[in-house]
Design a protein around this motif. Structure first.
Motif, PDB file in Angstrom:
ATOM      1  N   VAL A 109      -8.171  -3.481   4.688  1.00 52.02           N
ATOM      2  CA  VAL A 109      -8.861  -2.499   5.082  1.00 52.02           C
ATOM      3  C   VAL A 109      -9.939  -2.692   6.281  1.00 52.02           C
ATOM      4  CG1 VAL A 109     -11.216  -1.174   4.427  1.00 52.02           C
ATOM      5  CG2 VAL A 109      -9.130  -1.266   2.742  1.00 52.02           C
ATOM      6  N   ALA A 110     -10.354  -4.114   6.566  1.00 53.49           N
ATOM      7  CA  ALA A 110     -11.054  -4.455   7.441  1.00 53.49           C
ATOM      8  C   ALA A 110     -10.244  -4.288   8.896  1.00 53.49           C
ATOM      9  CB  ALA A 110     -11.622  -5.942   7.391  1.00 53.49           C
ATOM     10  N   SER A 145     -10.145  -0.995   9.957  1.00 54.80           N
ATOM     11  CA  SER A 145     -11.113  -0.190  10.697  1.00 54.80           C
ATOM     12  C   SER A 145     -11.194  -0.714  11.932  1.00 54.80           C
ATOM     13  CB  SER A 145     -12.360  -0.567   9.946  1.00 54.80           C
ATOM     14  OG  SER A 145     -12.324  -1.911   9.536  1.00 54.80           O
ATOM     15  N   LEU A 180      -8.644   1.543  13.949  1.00 56.58           N
ATOM     16  CA  LEU A 180      -9.319   2.942  14.091  1.00 56.58           C
ATOM     17  C   LEU A 180     -10.488   2.673  15.292  1.00 56.58           C
ATOM     18  CD1 LEU A 180     -10.093   4.223  10.255  1.00 56.58           C
ATOM     19  CD2 LEU A 180      -8.014   4.741  12.092  1.00 56.58           C
ATOM     20  N   SER A 181     -11.298   1.682  15.057  1.00 57.41           N
ATOM     21  CA  SER A 181     -12.283   1.818  16.265  1.00 57.41           C
ATOM     22  C   SER A 181     -11.578   1.616  17.729  1.00 57.41           C
ATOM     23  CB  SER A 181     -13.097   0.484  16.010  1.00 57.41           C
ATOM     24  OG  SER A 181     -12.673  -0.701  16.377  1.00 57.41           O
ATOM     25  N   SER A 223      -2.932   1.796   5.301  1.00 57.65           N
ATOM     26  CA  SER A 223      -2.906   0.572   4.193  1.00 57.65           C
ATOM     27  C   SER A 223      -2.023   0.840   3.017  1.00 57.65           C
ATOM     28  CB  SER A 223      -4.279   0.269   3.796  1.00 57.65           C
ATOM     29  OG  SER A 223      -4.197  -0.292   2.610  1.00 57.65           O
ATOM     30  N   ARG A 235      -9.752   1.786  -0.254  1.00 61.90           N
ATOM     31  CA  ARG A 235      -8.298   1.739   0.249  1.00 61.90           C
ATOM     32  C   ARG A 235      -8.014   3.320   0.742  1.00 61.90           C
ATOM     33  NH1 ARG A 235      -2.785   2.055  -0.194  1.00 61.90           N
ATOM     34  NH2 ARG A 235      -3.041   3.049  -2.082  1.00 61.90           N
ATOM     35  N   VAL A 242     -10.476   4.981   3.141  1.00 66.60           N
ATOM     36  CA  VAL A 242     -10.228   4.570   4.799  1.00 66.60           C
ATOM     37  C   VAL A 242      -8.619   5.246   5.140  1.00 66.60           C
ATOM     38  CG1 VAL A 242      -9.567   2.720   6.123  1.00 66.60           C
ATOM     39  CG2 VAL A 242     -11.320   2.598   4.423  1.00 66.60           C
ATOM     40  N   LEU A 256      -9.773   8.876   5.874  1.00 67.68           N
ATOM     41  CA  LEU A 256     -10.470   8.551   7.168  1.00 67.68           C
ATOM     42  C   LEU A 256      -9.440   8.712   8.214  1.00 67.68           C
ATOM     43  CD1 LEU A 256     -13.313   8.377   8.413  1.00 67.68           C
ATOM     44  CD2 LEU A 256     -12.981   6.017   8.208  1.00 67.68           C
ATOM     45  N   ALA A 257      -8.369   7.592   8.270  1.00 67.91           N
ATOM     46  CA  ALA A 257      -7.398   7.620   9.171  1.00 67.91           C
ATOM     47  C   ALA A 257      -6.892   8.946   9.536  1.00 67.91           C
ATOM     48  CB  ALA A 257      -6.776   6.389   9.054  1.00 67.91           C
TER      49      ALA A 257
END
Ligand code: ADP
Length: 458
Positions: A189-190, A193, A196-197, A205, A218, A221, A224-225
């Protein structure tokens, strides 16, 4: 900084070592206590046996001589204790030298309190209820342990330590395995992100976790993606749509004006009015953007009152009959009878919703096509269905049609429009706590369904 895996492993191991040490300590303490109690019982029984043996000897011989019961000395020597026999006047008949047993005495191995201090206990020897002598039993510790006893105690300690070490190894292996279950999804997940940034929205994932919170994280995220990727597509599309909408009238204006300046085209009133139409079209685009701005700023004022959906839709239907006839499209209007079509809403805004839906149906349906308007009660909601057998919507366009300025590819090139009709429909319905869905197949047709809460539910 430590990794989650390292930190969790350390935590597991520290907790386990503490638990093992505490268990070892208490098990050891209990075993020692029980063992000492057992040894004291055995020792007391031995004292009783020695006294009763000497009583038997006296009974048999009737008096003491220097050999009375002397055979006990061998057992006493082997058992590391000293015996001294006294007559009734406290005179020594025979006795052992305490030093003789010290070299057999493994003080170090026994680790007994008061080690090295010689303790004696004196017992009466009675015959016919008369004291006929005394026996003194001396030893170098409160409990005398044989070699087997000491071996037994050390072997118990060794097995406790061995089981502690084996448990620790198992715990380290298990903790490494379990901490991995935490660290891998969190790391994934890290990493996501970070992607994504950087604007890489097509990441996902795929490593499932059986830990509820991590699985939720998970999924969130991933959603979110998807949302970011959707917004990104929308933004690109919006920019290209707006620039297309602006460029078209500007190009027409520029080409015509240049041709007029160069004298290629004569300046006529007809041409000037055509150019004026382009300017008006351009202005309309800006007006539409303004309407959207009103929605986005939520500054739209609605005047709610009791509205009769059946009347409202019948009005809109009548308004479109002429336009449909002109395009040779048949409108089939069905209103389920004997139903309560009251709702609470803003009549004008709701009219606009149905105008947009029906005008789209006519716009995107070819000549000789058909449009159906059905109003009915599905027992949960009042449903308004606007259906056509027109050009349909591409599957990839479907998720976007309610977005601002979104226009299907075909309609963008061939059919006039602004791409805000459905955005207004959706926003207005939202303000009325109503919902809309769409089904469509290319070249087959499209169905929009609007669901209103019933009057009593509002
Ligand atoms: P506009 O109609 O001005 O293009 P809308 O927001 O009303 O904008 O509609 C957005 C897009 O949805 C249209 O460009 C078209 O591609 C698609 N669409 C809407 N209604 C229909 C319909 N009944 N049949 C086919 N496509 C439709």
């Amino acid at each position: 900084m430590q990794t989650i895996r390292k930190r969790l492993s350390i935590l597991f191991v520290v907790c386990s070592i503490t638990a093992i040490l505490l268990i070892t300590f208490f098990v050891n303490l209990t075993i020692n206590n029980k063992f000492n109690k057992y040894m004291i019982d055995t020792q007391n029984k031995r004292y009783e046996r020695i006294v009763s043996y000497l009583q038997e000897v006296y009974k048999r011989e009737g008096k003491w001589n220097e050999n009375s019961g002397i055979e006990l000395m061998h057992e006493a020597y082997m058992g590391s204790y000293c015996l001294t026999l006294f007559n009734s006047d406290n005179k020594v008949i025979w006795g052992m030298d305490p030093n003789a047993v010290t070299n057999r005495f493994n003080l170090e191995a026994m680790k007994i309190k008061d080690e090295g201090v010689y303790i004696t206990q004196k017992f009466d020897i009675r015959f016919n209820n008369k004291i006929v002598g005394y026996v003194e039993i001396g030893q170098y510790s409160p409990i005398v342990l044989s070699e087997e006893d000491i071996n037994f105690k050390t072997s118990i300690n060794k097995s406790i330590i061995a089981s502690g070490i084996i448990t620790l190894i198992i715990i380290i292996a298990v903790s490494l395995y379990f901490s991995k279950q935490f660290s891998i999804p969190i790391r994934e997940v890290a990493n996501m992100s970070v992607y994504l940034s950087k604007g890489e929205f097509n990441t996902k994932s795929n490593i499932n976790s059986n830990i509820e919170e991590l699985e939720d994280l998970r999924n969130s995220v991933n959603i979110l993606a998807e949302k970011l990727s959707y917004q990104d597509k929308l933004r690109r599309r919006l920019v290209s749509d707006i620039s297309h909408e602006i460029r078209t009238p500007l190009n027409v204006l520029q080409n015509n004006l240049e041709a007029m300046i160069d004298g290629v085209l004569p300046v006529t009133a007809e041409r000037m009015s055509h150019l004026n139409e382009e300017v008006i079209r351009f202005g309309r685009l800006l007006d539409n953007l303004n309407i959207l701005k009103e929605f986005e700023a939520e500054s739209m004022k609605l005047s709610f009152e009791t509205a009769f959906l059946d009347e409202l839709i019948t009005d809109v239907y009548s308004d479109f009959c002429v336009a449909a006839e002109e395009k040779n499209i048949k409108i089939d209007y069905y209103l389920e009878p004997n139903r309560d079509y009251r709702i609470t809403g803003d009549k004008d805004k709701l009219k606009q919703v149905f105008i947009n839906l029906i005008s789209n149906a006519l716009k995107f349906t070819e000549e000789k096509g058909k449009v159906w308007i059905n109003v009915y009660d599905n027992s949960k909601n009042i449903v308004v269905e606007v259906k056509d057998n027109g050009i349909g919507i591409k599957e990839e366009d479907l998720p976007f049609i309610f977005e601002r300025l979104y226009r299907g590819d075909k309609s963008r090139h061939e059919i006039e429009g602004s791409g805000i009709g459905l955005t207004i429909v959706k926003n207005t319905l939202q303000l009325h706590s109503a919902s809309i869905d769409v089904e469509s197949e290319e070249e087959e047709g499209t169905t929009f369904r609007v669901y209103f809460n019933k009057f009593a539910d509002v």
